[in-house]
Scaffold this active site. Structure first.
Site, mmCIF file in Angstrom:
data_model
loop_
_atom_site.group_PDB
_atom_site.id
_atom_site.type_symbol
_atom_site.label_atom_id
_atom_site.label_comp_id
_atom_site.label_asym_id
_atom_site.label_seq_id
_atom_site.Cartn_x
_atom_site.Cartn_y
_atom_site.Cartn_z
ATOM 1 N N CYS A 59 -14.253 67.661 21.337
ATOM 2 C CA CYS A 59 -14.278 67.202 22.722
ATOM 3 C C CYS A 59 -15.717 67.165 23.230
ATOM 4 O O CYS A 59 -16.529 68.034 22.911
ATOM 5 C CB CYS A 59 -13.424 68.140 23.563
ATOM 6 S SG CYS A 59 -13.700 68.026 25.324
ATOM 7 N N CYS A 62 -15.793 70.545 25.813
ATOM 8 C CA CYS A 62 -15.531 71.909 25.314
ATOM 9 C C CYS A 62 -15.814 72.054 23.820
ATOM 10 O O CYS A 62 -15.674 73.135 23.263
ATOM 11 C CB CYS A 62 -14.093 72.325 25.627
ATOM 12 S SG CYS A 62 -12.857 71.531 24.566
ATOM 13 N N ASP A 288 -35.314 126.119 23.364
ATOM 14 C CA ASP A 288 -36.115 126.054 22.143
ATOM 15 C C ASP A 288 -35.260 126.459 20.947
ATOM 16 O O ASP A 288 -34.203 127.063 21.099
ATOM 17 C CB ASP A 288 -37.325 126.989 22.248
ATOM 18 C CG ASP A 288 -38.330 126.487 23.268
ATOM 19 O OD1 ASP A 288 -38.340 125.263 23.519
ATOM 20 O OD2 ASP A 288 -39.087 127.315 23.810
#
Ligand SMILES: [Zn+2]
Length: 492
Positions: A59, A62, A288
């Site tokens: 198309c 699309c 830590d």
């Protein structure tokens, strides 16, 4: 609403220049989505309304994405892809990403109809035409839903998404016209740029610059289909009883420094249960490697990307918590729960104004210390200290001086040269530096308060005053004793 005669004229004109039946219907201004599905279930013949027309799979608008063959192809691809991934999410939505040139073609087709079908421009507004994506969703969602045994959400916000990206070889050349419409535009044309350029240009200019009507596509489009589920967030609190474990995987010059990180201990079972493609771990601050986190623990969130298993029941979460707690004897989690993305902001919110409690093991380097000499520490209240960025973090933090508050301290003698110091401080206080002074970079410090030289041998975080995530009424997570409930066989 346009009358039947005009509608037929529009449809005929559309089909003459190469639109499929769905696109032809769209240009009549039909906004009733059900009409598109009804049409497509007629038969295969609806692709070719008249025998002498060529097959209109490609198309002109699309590119065939609305054709029944393409809808069938993409829906079966989606179904097998969803099945292979076996998402437990019951609702999906679809997204379609079209090449930018379809915006140009859309405008060009509209201008062509306006020019060749009398009365069209007055009856059908360009902005009134249905988005092509909505028609596509209407055509494909039901098929995927019945094939995959899931519910389709025709909106855009389901957690599970089937994304189709459409690529077209001629796109780049066809969108060159956008640069002509808005001189000075950059090389890369985005949808937004194309949209605004087409919107802003006068019709005469568009008719001059665009190919009206658009020519047939130079090649069929290609499709890429992917499925993805939005991330889920699992929050909780952790205790770390190890003095040899970093929060995050720790590498120095490419070599691993610690055996496993706390983050991996917690997140590996989450990833394996949810079959997530990745995980991001955040916590309310960090300790830590040699610091333990005790008490009710440190709040954290694990963000699990694209989880295939996401519907976690309270029982599954409790089981998951037991599994995590069995991974490593020195890591425990509690209050494991699903939270929303918005709620995760709680983790960082007020990180600076929260307080934390610690216990430090302090050694006097200036000889024995009578217990009464510790009195100045016990007497201090809301002591404001000034800390320059510590020497040990200078390589990753900018140089700055910060004011922090030590709310209270409680010294507890251990031997004549050792004492425990319990203290509560504003979050972000460097405790080690407060104890040893960091070459005078933290003032006052334990040394200046007591007179003498001191060092810190060990540090524990006792509690983090952040009331999130909510504590769960849960016997599994509430064991105060470190390592006491490690399940049999857990230390493999
Ligand atoms: Zn079409």
């Amino acid at each position: 609403m346009i009358d039947k005669e005009l509608r037929l004229q529009v449809e005929q004109e559309c089909q003459k220049i190469g639109c499929c039946i769905h696109c032809s219907r769209r240009f009549t201004g039909d906004r009733v989505l059900d009409n598109y599905v009804a049409k497509s279930t007629d038969s295969a013949a609806d692709e070719e309304p008249s025998a002498k027309k060529p097959k209109l799979d490609l198309c002109v608008f699309c590119f065939g994405v609305l054709s029944s063959s393409c809808v069938e192809y993409l829906s079966s691809k989606a179904v097998s892809s969803l099945e292979a991934a076996s998402y437990d999410e019951p609702v999906f939505t679809t997204t379609l990403s079209m090449p930018v040139c379809t915006l140009v073609r859309d405008k060009s087709l509209y201008l062509h109809l306006k020019r060749s079908v009398p009365g069209y421009g007055e009856k059908v507004r360009f902005t009134h035409l249905l988005p092509l994506k909505d028609i596509w969703k209407q055509l494909i969602n039901g098929r995927i839903a019945s094939g995959a045994g899931k519910a389709a959400d025709n909106g855009y916000f389901a957690e599970l998404m089937v994304n189709v990206e459409m690529a077209y070889r001629g796109d780049r050349r066809e969108v060159e016209v956008i640069s002509k419409l808005r001189p000075g535009g950059r090389d890369l044309v985005t949808r937004t740029m194309a949209d605004s350029a087409l919107e802003a240009s006068p019709e005469a200019k568009l008719l001059h610059c665009l190919t009206v009507p658009p020519g047939p596509p130079v090649a069929p489009p290609t499709y890429q289909l992917t499925c993805c589920r939005n991330a889920i967030f699992v929050a909780g609190r952790y205790n770390k009883y190890s003095r040899n474990m970093s929060q995050t995987p720790w590498h120095v010059d490419g070599a691993r420094r610690t055996e496993s990180s706390l983050q991996e201990v917690i997140t590996d079972p989450l990833v394996s249960l949810t079959k997530a493609s990745g995980v991001r771990f955040s916590a309310s601050g960090r300790e830590d490697v040699d610091v333990r986190t005790l008490g009710r623990g440190r709040p954290f969130v694990a963000e699990l990307a694209d989880p295939h298993v996401a519907q976690l029941s309270a029982e599954q979460l409790r089981q998951l918590q037991r599994t995590v707690n069995a991974v490593h004897p020195e890591v425990r989690v509690r209050d494991l729960q699903l939270v929303t993305r918005e709620q995760t902001a709680n983790l960082k919110e007020g990180e600076e104004d929260k307080t934390k409690s610690y216990t430090a093991l302090v050694q006097s380097l200036s000889g024995p210390l009578a217990p009464e000499r510790l009195a100045p520490l016990a007497a201090a209240r809301d002591l404001v200290i000034s800390q320059q960025t510590p020497v040990r973090v200078l390589h990753r933090r900018p140089m700055a001086t910060r004011q922090k508050t030590v709310l209270w301290m409680r010294p507890e003698p251990v031997t004549d040269t050792l004492f425990k110091l319990h203290l509560q401080t504003q979050a972000g206080t460097y405790i080690k530096e407060f104890v040893h002074g960091d070459f005078g970079r933290t003032e006052p410090n334990v040394g200046t308060l007591l007179g003498g030289k001191f060092d810190i041998l060990a540090l524990d975080v006792e509690s983090i005053e952040l009331d999130w995530p909510p504590a769960l009424d849960d016997e599994d997570g509430d064991t105060a004793e470190p390592c006491a409930t490690v399940e049999p066989g857990a230390q493999a």
